[in-house]
Design an enzyme around this catalytic site. Structure first.
Site, PDB file in Angstrom:
ATOM      1  N   ASP A   1      -0.206   4.420   1.045  1.00 42.77           N
ATOM      2  CA  ASP A   1      -0.469   5.418   2.083  1.00 42.77           C
ATOM      3  C   ASP A   1       0.285   5.103   3.364  1.00 42.77           C
ATOM      4  O   ASP A   1       0.699   3.965   3.612  1.00 42.77           O
ATOM      5  CB  ASP A   1      -1.966   5.532   2.355  1.00 42.77           C
TER       6      ASP A   1
ATOM      7  N   ASP B   1       2.957  -7.109   4.466  1.00 44.35           N
ATOM      8  CA  ASP B   1       2.543  -6.010   5.346  1.00 44.35           C
ATOM      9  C   ASP B   1       2.360  -6.483   6.778  1.00 44.35           C
ATOM     10  O   ASP B   1       1.491  -6.006   7.494  1.00 44.35           O
ATOM     11  CB  ASP B   1       1.249  -5.389   4.819  1.00 44.35           C
TER      12      ASP B   1
ATOM     13  N   HIS C   1       0.829  -1.210   0.000  1.00 44.08           N
ATOM     14  CA  HIS C   1       0.000   0.000   0.000  1.00 44.08           C
ATOM     15  C   HIS C   1       0.857   1.252   0.000  1.00 44.08           C
ATOM     16  O   HIS C   1       1.959   1.293   0.555  1.00 44.08           O
ATOM     17  CB  HIS C   1      -1.008   0.003   1.161  1.00 44.08           C
TER      18      HIS C   1
ATOM     19  N   HIS D   1       3.894   2.755  12.675  1.00 44.48           N
ATOM     20  CA  HIS D   1       3.034   3.700  13.397  1.00 44.48           C
ATOM     21  C   HIS D   1       3.730   4.333  14.602  1.00 44.48           C
ATOM     22  O   HIS D   1       3.120   5.129  15.305  1.00 44.48           O
ATOM     23  CB  HIS D   1       1.720   3.038  13.859  1.00 44.48           C
TER      24      HIS D   1
ATOM     25  N   GLU E   1      -5.049   1.946   2.519  1.00 47.20           N
ATOM     26  CA  GLU E   1      -5.042   0.783   3.420  1.00 47.20           C
ATOM     27  C   GLU E   1      -5.173   1.186   4.877  1.00 47.20           C
ATOM     28  O   GLU E   1      -5.804   0.470   5.665  1.00 47.20           O
ATOM     29  CB  GLU E   1      -3.753  -0.019   3.204  1.00 47.20           C
ATOM     30  N   GLU E   2      -4.590   2.325   5.246  1.00 46.20           N
ATOM     31  CA  GLU E   2      -4.504   2.685   6.659  1.00 46.20           C
ATOM     32  C   GLU E   2      -5.838   3.084   7.288  1.00 46.20           C
ATOM     33  O   GLU E   2      -5.984   3.045   8.506  1.00 46.20           O
ATOM     34  CB  GLU E   2      -3.483   3.806   6.866  1.00 46.20           C
TER      35      GLU E   2
ATOM     36  N   ASP F   1       6.279   0.409   7.022  1.00 44.63           N
ATOM     37  CA  ASP F   1       4.858   0.235   6.752  1.00 44.63           C
ATOM     38  C   ASP F   1       4.400   1.200   5.669  1.00 44.63           C
ATOM     39  O   ASP F   1       4.054   2.333   5.966  1.00 44.63           O
ATOM     40  CB  ASP F   1       4.064   0.441   8.044  1.00 44.63           C
TER      41      ASP F   1
END
Length: 411
Positions: free
Chosen positions: A97, A190, A95, A383, A162-163, A128
């Site tokens: 984003d 992921d 992904h 994150h 995705e997030e 990520d």
């Protein structure tokens, strides 16, 4: 020298380019409107330009409309390398984003400027999901540069959104385009563990609940003249958290091995200390074992909310996107067997299968009947402030992906 050795040597020789692509991607913030971002288009265009200059030549864009971003679109990019076997195509899905950097004071460097330190790349998005993205790019690039036809047709898929739910990414693609077949081999890089020992085949059902409580605002010195929405919400938060004791089945495939119901985000209510709030909003992150019917969970939630309404004289409303339970990819699915063999041949380690509570795009695919696995070698710094990815992991994971592309049986 064997053909596969040439491939792995090529990947190792591209370490500087791997670092360069990570730096390029992190330098372009790609956040959803929900995170006060403007989407992924600039990052997608930069990646597409990079890939074209590197030698990729088969591109397809399937953009989702989104009026909230300046470009009005959320990009989804597919890059293809034809292989000998077009029936069992190998999809590697990453992904575009990223999440916001959060409190900048907790970062030791600019989140959007990747720095290299102690074998790590540090910056927002480097793990990520750019680690998996970059690994897939350089695994595929080895076939182009060395003039080798892969055993399986390679499909690199770079998705948006995705997030914050995937409505403009994989869910849009599954609803609007007929991309996948039941014979396809699908890898989502992921999630994983530091050594790359686990292959994720199942996910809990994710339910994000917004809880809106309406009471009566009044002066804090006269609570009898109002209805404290905050107090009622606190009571309900504890009752919803207690659902972990109600829906209490356990499955050691997952860690933790039980369903979780965790109050998380809290919106501001009144701006001053001497006012009892008449409105309150909080959120609950629920990760439910797939054995439970989500409608039964919601029914129990509503029952507990009704008890709180009666106790405090407030009204409570839930908002949520309808969750879709996702069956597990079979333990003996071909992609599981091939990936396990590839990890063994490249990294020399045995793998085990697991389920997770975190959500990935693989769950969306499984819900539609497509076998998908999640795997990579991650330290799981995603994150967090000072997010990092080990350069060695990017390289070794690219080799594993290349083994799948080349055909594990050919190594």
């Amino acid at each position: 020298m064997s053909t596969f050795k040439k491939i792995t040597d090529f990947i190792e020789s591209k370490t500087d380019d791997i670092i360069g692509l990570e730096k390029l991607l992190s330098s372009i913030p790609a956040m959803a409107p929900e995170s006060d971002g403007d989407g992924e288009l600039k990052k997608c265009e930069a990646l597409e330009k990079y890939l074209k200059e590197a030698g990729f030549n088969n591109f397809e864009r399937l953009d989702a409309p989104d009026e909230r971003v300046s470009s009005k679109i959320r990009p989804n990019l597919i890059v293809t390398i034809p292989g000998k076997n077009n029936k069992e195509r190998l999809w590697i899905m990453s992904h575009l984003d990223v999440v916001p950097p959060g409190d900048l004071s907790k970062w030791d460097s600019d989140p959007w400027t990747v720095i290299e330190k102690d074998g790590k790349l540090i910056g927002r998005g480097v793990e990520d999901n750019q680690q998996g993205l970059v690994s897939s790019v350089f695994a595929a690039l080895s076939f182009i540069k060395l003039g080798i036809t892969p055993e399986h047709t390679i499909k690199l898929l770079f998705v948006a959104d995705e997030e914050v739910g995937s409505q403009y990414g994989i869910i849009y693609l599954l609803n609007k385009h007929n991309l996948f077949t039941k014979d396809d081999l699908i890898l989502v890089p992921d999630g994983g563990d530091p050594k790359g020992e686990t292959i994720e085949i199942a996910e809990k059902t994710s339910l994000w609940l917004k809880v809106i409580t309406k009471g009566v605002q009044t002066h804090a010195s006269m609570p009898n003249t109002g209805k404290n929405a905050f107090v009622a919400a606190c009571d309900l938060a504890l009752r919803l958290n207690d659902l972990e004791n109600h829906f209490n089945k356990k499955d050691d495939l997952f860690s933790p091995n039980y369903s979780t119901f965790q109050p998380t985000k809290k919106e501001a209510n009144v701006p001053n200390v001497n006012t009892i709030p008449g409105d309150d909003v909080f959120y609950v992150d629920c990760r439910i074992l797939p054995y439970y019917d989500v409608n039964e969970v919601l029914k129990e939630m509503q029952k507990r909310a009704s008890e709180v309404e009666k106790k405090y004289g407030v009204t409570i409303r839930f908002e949520y996107d309808e969750p879709e339970a996702s069956p597990a990819t079979p333990k003996d699915a071909k992609i599981v067997k091939l990936l396990s063999s590839a990890v063994k041949k490249v990294k020399g380690i045995e793998t085990s299968i697991i389920g997770i509570g975190g959500g990935t795009v693989a769950a969306c695919l499984r819900a539609k009947g497509f076998d998908a696995v999640v795997w990579s070698s991650l330290d799981d710094s995603c994150h967090q402030p000072n997010e990092y990815a080990f350069i060695e992991n990017i390289v070794s994971d690219a080799k594993v992906m290349a083994a799948l592309m080349f055909g594990v049986e050919n190594i």
